[in-house]
Design a protein around this motif. Structure first.
Motif, PDB file in Angstrom:
ATOM      1  N   LEU A 376       0.872  -1.179   0.000  1.00 32.97           N
ATOM      2  CA  LEU A 376       0.000   0.000   0.000  1.00 32.97           C
ATOM      3  C   LEU A 376       0.904   1.222   0.000  1.00 32.97           C
ATOM      4  O   LEU A 376       1.384   1.675   1.039  1.00 32.97           O
ATOM      5  N   GLN A 377       1.131   1.757  -1.183  1.00 36.81           N
ATOM      6  CA  GLN A 377       2.082   2.858  -1.340  1.00 36.81           C
ATOM      7  C   GLN A 377       1.674   4.090  -0.547  1.00 36.81           C
ATOM      8  O   GLN A 377       2.525   4.854  -0.073  1.00 36.81           O
ATOM      9  N   ASP A 378       0.379   4.302  -0.383  1.00 37.09           N
ATOM     10  CA  ASP A 378      -0.086   5.490   0.344  1.00 37.09           C
ATOM     11  C   ASP A 378       0.307   5.450   1.820  1.00 37.09           C
ATOM     12  O   ASP A 378       0.301   6.488   2.484  1.00 37.09           O
ATOM     13  N   LEU A 379       0.629   4.267   2.340  1.00 34.51           N
ATOM     14  CA  LEU A 379       1.020   4.147   3.749  1.00 34.51           C
ATOM     15  C   LEU A 379       2.528   4.035   3.918  1.00 34.51           C
ATOM     16  O   LEU A 379       3.009   3.854   5.033  1.00 34.51           O
ATOM     17  N   PHE A 380       3.278   4.152   2.828  1.00 34.97           N
ATOM     18  CA  PHE A 380       4.732   4.033   2.912  1.00 34.97           C
ATOM     19  C   PHE A 380       5.310   5.174   3.755  1.00 34.97           C
ATOM     20  O   PHE A 380       4.997   6.342   3.553  1.00 34.97           O
ATOM     21  N   GLY A 381       6.134   4.830   4.713  1.00 32.99           N
ATOM     22  CA  GLY A 381       6.745   5.829   5.583  1.00 32.99           C
ATOM     23  C   GLY A 381       5.957   6.116   6.848  1.00 32.99           C
ATOM     24  O   GLY A 381       6.453   6.778   7.757  1.00 32.99           O
ATOM     25  N   TRP A 382       4.710   5.650   6.922  1.00 33.93           N
ATOM     26  CA  TRP A 382       3.898   5.844   8.124  1.00 33.93           C
ATOM     27  C   TRP A 382       4.194   4.734   9.137  1.00 33.93           C
ATOM     28  O   TRP A 382       4.448   3.592   8.777  1.00 33.93           O
ATOM     29  N   ASP A 383       4.117   5.076  10.398  1.00 33.42           N
ATOM     30  CA  ASP A 383       4.244   4.078  11.463  1.00 33.42           C
ATOM     31  C   ASP A 383       2.845   3.557  11.780  1.00 33.42           C
ATOM     32  O   ASP A 383       2.114   4.132  12.578  1.00 33.42           O
ATOM     33  N   VAL A 384       2.470   2.471  11.126  1.00 29.26           N
ATOM     34  CA  VAL A 384       1.125   1.917  11.283  1.00 29.26           C
ATOM     35  C   VAL A 384       1.031   1.153  12.599  1.00 29.26           C
ATOM     36  O   VAL A 384       1.786   0.222  12.849  1.00 29.26           O
ATOM     37  N   ASP A 400       0.184   9.983  14.425  1.00 29.73           N
ATOM     38  CA  ASP A 400      -0.913  10.636  15.145  1.00 29.73           C
ATOM     39  C   ASP A 400      -2.038  11.008  14.187  1.00 29.73           C
ATOM     40  O   ASP A 400      -2.603  12.101  14.242  1.00 29.73           O
ATOM     41  N   SER A 401      -2.352  10.083  13.306  1.00 31.89           N
ATOM     42  CA  SER A 401      -3.412  10.295  12.318  1.00 31.89           C
ATOM     43  C   SER A 401      -4.233   9.026  12.158  1.00 31.89           C
ATOM     44  O   SER A 401      -3.801   7.936  12.534  1.00 31.89           O
ATOM     45  N   VAL A 402      -5.406   9.192  11.583  1.00 29.97           N
ATOM     46  CA  VAL A 402      -6.242   8.061  11.196  1.00 29.97           C
ATOM     47  C   VAL A 402      -6.524   8.181   9.704  1.00 29.97           C
ATOM     48  O   VAL A 402      -6.913   9.249   9.221  1.00 29.97           O
ATOM     49  N   ILE A 403      -6.304   7.107   8.977  1.00 29.20           N
ATOM     50  CA  ILE A 403      -6.461   7.084   7.531  1.00 29.20           C
ATOM     51  C   ILE A 403      -7.525   6.048   7.190  1.00 29.20           C
ATOM     52  O   ILE A 403      -7.510   4.934   7.714  1.00 29.20           O
ATOM     53  N   ALA A 404      -8.475   6.406   6.318  1.00 30.73           N
ATOM     54  CA  ALA A 404      -9.577   5.501   6.011  1.00 30.73           C
ATOM     55  C   ALA A 404      -9.940   5.557   4.544  1.00 30.73           C
ATOM     56  O   ALA A 404      -9.777   6.585   3.894  1.00 30.73           O
ATOM     57  N   VAL A 429      -8.622  11.239   8.344  1.00 30.41           N
ATOM     58  CA  VAL A 429      -9.831  11.638   9.063  1.00 30.41           C
ATOM     59  C   VAL A 429      -9.500  12.943   9.790  1.00 30.41           C
ATOM     60  O   VAL A 429      -8.801  12.952  10.812  1.00 30.41           O
ATOM     61  N   LYS A 430      -9.982  14.052   9.244  1.00 28.45           N
ATOM     62  CA  LYS A 430      -9.578  15.376   9.726  1.00 28.45           C
ATOM     63  C   LYS A 430      -9.946  15.616  11.190  1.00 28.45           C
ATOM     64  O   LYS A 430      -9.210  16.280  11.921  1.00 28.45           O
ATOM     65  N   THR A 431     -11.095  15.088  11.620  1.00 27.37           N
ATOM     66  CA  THR A 431     -11.519  15.345  13.006  1.00 27.37           C
ATOM     67  C   THR A 431     -10.611  14.671  14.024  1.00 27.37           C
ATOM     68  O   THR A 431     -10.655  15.008  15.204  1.00 27.37           O
ATOM     69  N   LEU A 432      -9.783  13.717  13.577  1.00 31.32           N
ATOM     70  CA  LEU A 432      -8.874  13.021  14.496  1.00 31.32           C
ATOM     71  C   LEU A 432      -7.414  13.375  14.242  1.00 31.32           C
ATOM     72  O   LEU A 432      -6.516  12.657  14.677  1.00 31.32           O
ATOM     73  N   GLU A 433      -7.190  14.488  13.558  1.00 31.38           N
ATOM     74  CA  GLU A 433      -5.815  14.919  13.305  1.00 31.38           C
ATOM     75  C   GLU A 433      -5.110  15.195  14.625  1.00 31.38           C
ATOM     76  O   GLU A 433      -5.599  15.956  15.466  1.00 31.38           O
ATOM     77  N   GLY A 434      -3.972  14.559  14.833  1.00 32.85           N
ATOM     78  CA  GLY A 434      -3.221  14.716  16.077  1.00 32.85           C
ATOM     79  C   GLY A 434      -3.573  13.694  17.142  1.00 32.85           C
ATOM     80  O   GLY A 434      -2.902  13.612  18.173  1.00 32.85           O
ATOM     81  N   ALA A 435      -4.606  12.912  16.918  1.00 29.22           N
ATOM     82  CA  ALA A 435      -5.026  11.913  17.910  1.00 29.22           C
ATOM     83  C   ALA A 435      -4.145  10.671  17.829  1.00 29.22           C
ATOM     84  O   ALA A 435      -3.789  10.209  16.740  1.00 29.22           O
ATOM     85  N   HIS A 436      -3.819  10.139  18.995  1.00 28.09           N
ATOM     86  CA  HIS A 436      -2.989   8.937  19.074  1.00 28.09           C
ATOM     87  C   HIS A 436      -3.917   7.746  19.317  1.00 28.09           C
ATOM     88  O   HIS A 436      -4.327   7.482  20.444  1.00 28.09           O
ATOM     89  N   VAL A 437      -4.260   7.035  18.258  1.00 23.83           N
ATOM     90  CA  VAL A 437      -5.187   5.908  18.348  1.00 23.83           C
ATOM     91  C   VAL A 437      -4.398   4.630  18.641  1.00 23.83           C
ATOM     92  O   VAL A 437      -3.468   4.285  17.910  1.00 23.83           O
ATOM     93  N   GLU A 438      -4.785   3.947  19.700  1.00 22.56           N
ATOM     94  CA  GLU A 438      -4.080   2.744  20.124  1.00 22.56           C
ATOM     95  C   GLU A 438      -4.628   1.487  19.458  1.00 22.56           C
ATOM     96  O   GLU A 438      -3.888   0.555  19.170  1.00 22.56           O
ATOM     97  N   GLN A 439      -5.932   1.451  19.248  1.00 23.36           N
ATOM     98  CA  GLN A 439      -6.547   0.238  18.702  1.00 23.36           C
ATOM     99  C   GLN A 439      -7.756   0.607  17.860  1.00 23.36           C
ATOM    100  O   GLN A 439      -8.459   1.579  18.145  1.00 23.36           O
ATOM    101  N   ILE A 440      -7.987  -0.169  16.795  1.00 22.90           N
ATOM    102  CA  ILE A 440      -9.141   0.018  15.925  1.00 22.90           C
ATOM    103  C   ILE A 440      -9.788  -1.335  15.682  1.00 22.90           C
ATOM    104  O   ILE A 440      -9.100  -2.339  15.480  1.00 22.90           O
ATOM    105  N   THR A 441     -11.093  -1.369  15.710  1.00 19.59           N
ATOM    106  CA  THR A 441     -11.814  -2.560  15.272  1.00 19.59           C
ATOM    107  C   THR A 441     -12.998  -2.118  14.426  1.00 19.59           C
ATOM    108  O   THR A 441     -13.638  -1.103  14.722  1.00 19.59           O
ATOM    109  N   CYS A 442     -13.244  -2.840  13.362  1.00 16.87           N
ATOM    110  CA  CYS A 442     -14.352  -2.517  12.465  1.00 16.87           C
ATOM    111  C   CYS A 442     -15.362  -3.657  12.448  1.00 16.87           C
ATOM    112  O   CYS A 442     -14.988  -4.829  12.425  1.00 16.87           O
TER     113      CYS A 442
END
Length: 470
Positions: A376-384, A400-404, A429-442
């Motif tokens: 996934l080239q769009d995530l290259f360089g990000w610490d997922v 410190d971002s959320v990408i969807a 996700v602009k409303t979560l810019e700067g947020a440190h998300v620890e876990q995600i479940t969908c």
């Protein structure tokens, strides 16, 4: 490759509503009688007790729960039902039910319309659809809002997993409890009682369980030795026992040999170019994830394996063939190419490795599929840090971002806002810019995020979000 039932567009056929309550109660009571060793009351033992030191613990991170997506459970994934706009949340919201409660673990599944929450004290809460008793609260009534799972109040729960209509709960002592739909044996309690209204303990004498995972109608557990066990529906080989379990009851009626109790997955293989299988030795499983009808696991040497339904390339073997035993994904075979973590959507798989984030399978309802892992080239360089996979949507916590992203139709699970309800390209996700998300479940049509709430910046970001009462 056998034709697959696509992710639940229509709910499975109506089962007999009048269940034998006494038989279900007997299952639950028998399980509870066998769980005295799991009682939190026994936690008062001396801290020098070696057994206490060996207990499982919750993840270190704690945080605030955010929810985005649909809260109209009967609507999600079903045709001919009209959604109520007020019950579609297109941006993340805080849940009023968790005001003053810090959460340590959240669990849902791409085929599920329910979610499990575990507080920092090991207490369980459930939210969502309850038609098969998957909320574990003793009934199958429609429930609105977050419900404490009082049936597990005597236990310390450290992890959970959910399938389409069933739930697994892992206690600090390594025992597993299950509730919900059990018609295929996916609760692992030794029978196919249609519904388990309250969590019942899975009889597992092989040792302490350290990890649980669920597919749509099957389940996986990993013990402390790294052995993998599976149970439930074997229809596409997703249990890894070299069979799809099919047999004819009559000349024109097909059924399956369900696995009603955990059964060890005995062998892992790699295949040569001519298809000849060779056993892989020294396999100790450390991570496992399930889609609707496929399973992916990673061992201690960072070698990934996949098996089950092969359609749309979700197994990553460059061929759409069903695999009945775990097969090594050759793409990651080599120096510094190992996989660290895997996630599964309904018809696709995502892997995080030192080389980046890879995806294979199909994330759209039509069109081409990736038959083998592609970066996934769009995530290259990000610490997922974490990934959530829905039916076709993907939500990623990175730095410190959320990408969807995810194609239409969506139910708000991307959190991108009213004006950007779907996207085929990754967007922040602009409303979560700067947020440190620890876990995600969908789940199916919703996303739950666990966000750090320790620093002043964390609290400021969370304070800007609206709070909802479900």
């Amino acid at each position: 490759m056998t034709p697959e039932k696509r992710p639940a567009e229509d709910e499975e056929e109506q089962e007999t509503k009048k269940l034998k309550e006494d038989s279900t109660a007997a299952v639950s009571e028998a399980a509870q009688d066998d769980t005295s060793q799991d009682s939190v009351g026994s936690d008062s033992a001396s801290s020098t007790d070696p057994e206490k030191k060996q207990r499982l613990s919750l993840p270190e991170h704690r945080g605030t729960v955010l929810y985005t997506g649909c809260t109209q459970w009967e609507y999600i994934g079903r045709r001919n039902l009209k959604g109520i706009p007020a019950m579609l949340h297109h941006v993340p919201r805080r849940l009023a039910a968790f005001r003053g409660i810090r959460v340590a673990y959240v669990a849902s599944h791409c085929s599920a319309a329910h979610t499990i929450f575990i507080s920092d004290e090991g207490k369980v809460f459930s939210l969502g659809r309850n038609e098969k008793g998957q909320l574990g609260i003793g009934d199958t009534e429609v429930r609105a809002g977050v419900i404490p799972m009082d049936t597990m109040s005597e236990f310390t729960v450290v992890a959970a997993a959910v399938g389409r209509n069933h739930t697994l709960l892992l206690t600090d002592r390594g025992s597993v409890f299950a509730c919900g739909d059990n018609k295929s044996g996916q609760c692992g309690v030794g029978n196919t009682t249609a519904v388990l209204h309250t969590p019942s303990r899975i009889s597992f004498k092989e040792g302490k369980v350290v990890k649980v995972a669920c597919g749509a109608e099957f389940s996986m557990i990993v013990d402390k030795k790294g052995y993998l066990y599976s149970f439930g529906l074997p229809e596409y080989g997703q249990l890894g026992h070299n069979t799809d379990g099919k047999f004819f009851v009559t000349s024109n009626k097909l059924s399956f040999q369900y696995e009603r109790v955990p059964r060890r997955v005995p062998i892992f293989v790699e295949r040569s170019k001519d298809g000849h299988p060779t056993p892989v030795t020294d396999v100790q499983i450390v991570d496992v994830a399930c889609g609707n009808n496929h399973t992916v696991a990673v061992d201690a040497k960072k070698r990934p394996y996949s098996w089950g339904f092969g359609g749309y390339g979700r197994l990553g073997h460059a061929e759409p063939k069903d695999e009945y035993i775990p097969r090594l994904i050759k793409y990651f075979d080599g120096h510094n190419r190992g996989v660290e973590k895997v996630y599964c959507g309904s018809t696709f798989t995502i892997a995080c490795s030192a080389l980046g984030v890879f995806l294979w399978g199909q994330t759209k309802r039509t069109g081409e599929a990736n038959m083998y892992p592609k970066p996934l080239q769009d995530l290259f360089g990000w610490d997922v840090r974490a990934v959530g996979c829905s039916t076709t949507s993907i939500v990623v916590a990175a730095d410190d971002s959320v990408i969807a992203w995810g194609p239409s139709p969506t139910y708000g699970e991307l959190g991108l806002g009213e004006n950007v309800k779907s996207s085929t390209q990754p967007k922040e996700v602009k409303t979560l810019e700067g947020a440190h998300v620890e876990q995600i479940t969908c789940g199916m049509g919703h996303t739950v995020l666990l966000v750090r709430d320790e620093t002043e910046q964390d609290k400021e970001i969370l304070g800007r979000l609206k709070e909802i009462t479900l």
